[in-house]
Design an enzyme around this catalytic site. Sequence first.
Site, PDB file in Angstrom:
ATOM      1  CG  HIS A  40     -32.143 -14.572  31.047  1.00 23.63           C
ATOM      2  ND1 HIS A  40     -30.742 -15.225  30.611  1.00 23.63           N
ATOM      3  CD2 HIS A  40     -31.963 -13.111  31.458  1.00 23.63           C
ATOM      4  CE1 HIS A  40     -30.055 -13.954  30.771  1.00 23.63           C
ATOM      5  NE2 HIS A  40     -30.646 -12.804  31.139  1.00 23.63           N
TER       6      HIS A  40
ATOM      7  CG  ASP B 235     -35.051  -6.785  33.861  1.00 24.89           C
ATOM      8  OD1 ASP B 235     -34.293  -6.138  34.472  1.00 24.89           O
ATOM      9  OD2 ASP B 235     -34.594  -7.340  32.662  1.00 24.89           O
TER      10      ASP B 235
HETATM   11  N1  ACO Z   1     -43.781 -15.161  27.218  1.00 20.21           N
HETATM   12  C1  ACO Z   1     -44.553 -16.338  26.348  1.00 20.21           C
HETATM   13  N2  ACO Z   1     -43.659 -17.134  25.591  1.00 20.21           N
HETATM   14  C2  ACO Z   1     -42.384 -16.947  25.493  1.00 20.21           C
HETATM   15  C3  ACO Z   1     -41.713 -16.079  26.449  1.00 20.21           C
HETATM   16  C4  ACO Z   1     -42.602 -15.047  27.281  1.00 20.21           C
HETATM   17  N3  ACO Z   1     -41.901 -14.196  28.061  1.00 20.21           N
HETATM   18  N4  ACO Z   1     -40.511 -16.129  26.172  1.00 20.21           N
HETATM   19  C5  ACO Z   1     -40.244 -17.175  25.435  1.00 20.21           C
HETATM   20  N5  ACO Z   1     -41.547 -17.508  25.043  1.00 20.21           N
HETATM   21  C6  ACO Z   1     -41.836 -18.902  24.067  1.00 20.21           C
HETATM   22  C7  ACO Z   1     -41.665 -18.523  22.685  1.00 20.21           C
HETATM   23  O1  ACO Z   1     -42.644 -18.146  22.094  1.00 20.21           O
HETATM   24  C8  ACO Z   1     -40.983 -20.054  22.376  1.00 20.21           C
HETATM   25  O2  ACO Z   1     -42.202 -20.621  22.175  1.00 20.21           O
HETATM   26  P1  ACO Z   1     -42.212 -21.924  20.662  1.00 20.21           P
HETATM   27  O3  ACO Z   1     -41.184 -22.792  21.246  1.00 20.21           O
HETATM   28  O4  ACO Z   1     -43.462 -22.392  21.362  1.00 20.21           O
HETATM   29  O5  ACO Z   1     -42.048 -21.166  19.772  1.00 20.21           O
HETATM   30  C9  ACO Z   1     -40.250 -20.419  23.391  1.00 20.21           C
HETATM   31  O6  ACO Z   1     -40.864 -19.813  24.460  1.00 20.21           O
HETATM   32  C10 ACO Z   1     -38.661 -20.254  23.514  1.00 20.21           C
HETATM   33  O7  ACO Z   1     -38.632 -18.804  23.348  1.00 20.21           O
HETATM   34  P2  ACO Z   1     -37.214 -17.988  22.406  1.00 20.21           P
HETATM   35  O8  ACO Z   1     -37.717 -16.716  22.163  1.00 20.21           O
HETATM   36  O9  ACO Z   1     -36.645 -18.712  21.625  1.00 20.21           O
HETATM   37  O10 ACO Z   1     -36.401 -17.803  23.854  1.00 20.21           O
HETATM   38  P3  ACO Z   1     -34.907 -16.935  23.606  1.00 20.21           P
HETATM   39  O11 ACO Z   1     -33.989 -17.509  24.664  1.00 20.21           O
HETATM   40  O12 ACO Z   1     -34.577 -16.764  22.391  1.00 20.21           O
HETATM   41  O13 ACO Z   1     -35.660 -15.400  24.159  1.00 20.21           O
HETATM   42  C11 ACO Z   1     -36.163 -13.720  25.706  1.00 20.21           C
HETATM   43  C12 ACO Z   1     -35.381 -14.963  25.574  1.00 20.21           C
HETATM   44  C13 ACO Z   1     -36.109 -12.653  24.499  1.00 20.21           C
HETATM   45  C14 ACO Z   1     -35.588 -12.992  27.103  1.00 20.21           C
HETATM   46  C15 ACO Z   1     -37.617 -14.238  25.811  1.00 20.21           C
HETATM   47  O14 ACO Z   1     -37.718 -15.111  26.800  1.00 20.21           O
HETATM   48  C16 ACO Z   1     -38.465 -13.062  26.143  1.00 20.21           C
HETATM   49  O15 ACO Z   1     -38.950 -12.148  25.060  1.00 20.21           O
HETATM   50  N6  ACO Z   1     -39.053 -12.743  27.139  1.00 20.21           N
HETATM   51  C17 ACO Z   1     -39.778 -11.568  27.632  1.00 20.21           C
HETATM   52  C18 ACO Z   1     -39.034 -10.188  27.573  1.00 20.21           C
HETATM   53  C19 ACO Z   1     -38.008 -10.105  28.768  1.00 20.21           C
HETATM   54  O16 ACO Z   1     -38.354 -10.356  29.947  1.00 20.21           O
HETATM   55  N7  ACO Z   1     -36.663  -9.749  28.691  1.00 20.21           N
HETATM   56  C20 ACO Z   1     -35.716  -9.557  29.703  1.00 20.21           C
HETATM   57  C21 ACO Z   1     -34.721 -10.628  29.521  1.00 20.21           C
HETATM   58  S1  ACO Z   1     -33.708 -10.510  30.998  1.00 20.21           S
HETATM   59  C22 ACO Z   1     -32.453  -9.416  30.728  1.00 20.21           C
HETATM   60  O17 ACO Z   1     -32.100  -9.035  29.654  1.00 20.21           O
HETATM   61  C23 ACO Z   1     -31.757  -8.963  31.930  1.00 20.21           C
END
Ligand code: ACO
Length: 440
Positions: A316, A374
Amino acid sequence: MIWQGKRFMTQPTKVTLTFDNGAPPIELPVMPSSIGPDVIDIRSLSQHGVLTYDPGFLSTASCSSRITYIDGDAGLLYYRGYPIEQLAEHSDFMEVSYLLLHGELPDAAQKAHFDKSVRTHAMLHDQVNTVFRGFRRDAHPMAVMIGVTGALSAFYHDSINVFDAESRELSAFRLIGKVPTIAAMSYKYNMGEPFVYPQYRMGYTENFLNMMFSSPCEPYEVNPVLARALDRILILHADHEQNASTSTVRLAGSSGANPFACIAAGMASLWGPLHGGANEAVLKMLAEIGDVSRIPEFIARAKDKSNPFRLMGFGHRVYKNMDPRAAVMRQTCHDVLNELDLNDDPMFRIALELERIALQDEYFIARKLYPNVDFYSGIVFRALGIPVSMFTAIFALARTVGWMAQWNEMLADAGHRIGRPRQQYTGDQRRDYVPVERRG
Ligand code: ACO
């Protein structure tokens, strides 16, 4: 004041901005928050010809608010100071709506009055039926909701004075009462079934389920366990401070625009896949995994940097700890599947096992990736018989309360100003027009 993750021993009351070109320093006051980081008041900067750059508002407080508090590192969510877990356990959606709008929990008489006022504003003007008929039957319910909610601004325009508290309260009753009716009608229209009118004698959530699932051919008995589960989902989604859709409502409303038009703008923002669409993606992923034995394969894909696959429902932007709503949702999921005798639901089993494995995995621990709200909500909606296309619509009806509370808070502040972000201009400098025959 929290600065680079550290809390100062004494709270600073001002900071000084210095320049390396000899320009005089600028002193900026620090505004204390009741909890969470204090904020630097940069309003005077533009008078010095200086702007700040913060696309996405990652470091900018766009307003002061007393409504909702989130601590993403600790995994905390409070509405008016009350932890979300306590409200989900002991309260109901109407009471939480009153709390968000008024700042205090209601007494029994206030609660009854609020409940009744919302119920008795649930019906739409009969002319609105013809607005629905202008849409294709296969239109997405969110497209219909945005259109119909915006269209209601034409029904309530001259009578609304957004700078009058009573008029704003009436708008809140109308919107909170009517949006569930619009959502259920969008679904019925999509299904080709007759519209079901709201029942003033029913509670908010029962009434919504009845409008969704009853038909003139078959009576519908609202199951209280399922109604309670949906009520909890609504509580969890009612507000989430200055997210994209709430900021949209505030910005649209800052010009004094009609509240129905502002809420339609909020719905448009919510409809985006980065905001309201993740639970649908979780369901798709669980279906693709198909069996507990395939979980390690999907975990490996999520960790593989050459693979764009991400574990949906994990991580998140704000919560870097367990999303407090996810724990409540997991319990709600369990209650619903139990009630429906679906304890062996394969998706729920896969979800539980996936969560267990991911929470022990070094990759997810190091990146603070926990299940978000979610992760379980799609399973609950599916068990309730709510189609995927309605997931965001239900999010919108819950969030209508938060949007109205935030809109009201902004307009009640006598010092509020129209929102007008600035920009860093990177285009061409002044140049003279060249007639077409002399170009190229
Ligand atoms: N699965 C695997 N790896 C992940 C995931 C995931 N779901 N989420 C983040 N990571 C990893 C990234 O690849 C990154 O790795 P790195 O540092 O080795 O490059 C690290 O974790 C940080 O990720 P970011 O994308 O920088 O985190 P950010 O806070 O920007 O993104 C987000 C948050 C978009 C929600 C992301 O976690 C994601 O895509 N999750 C899956 C989609 C999801 O569930 N969205 C719902 C959000 S809740 C809502 O909207 C109510």
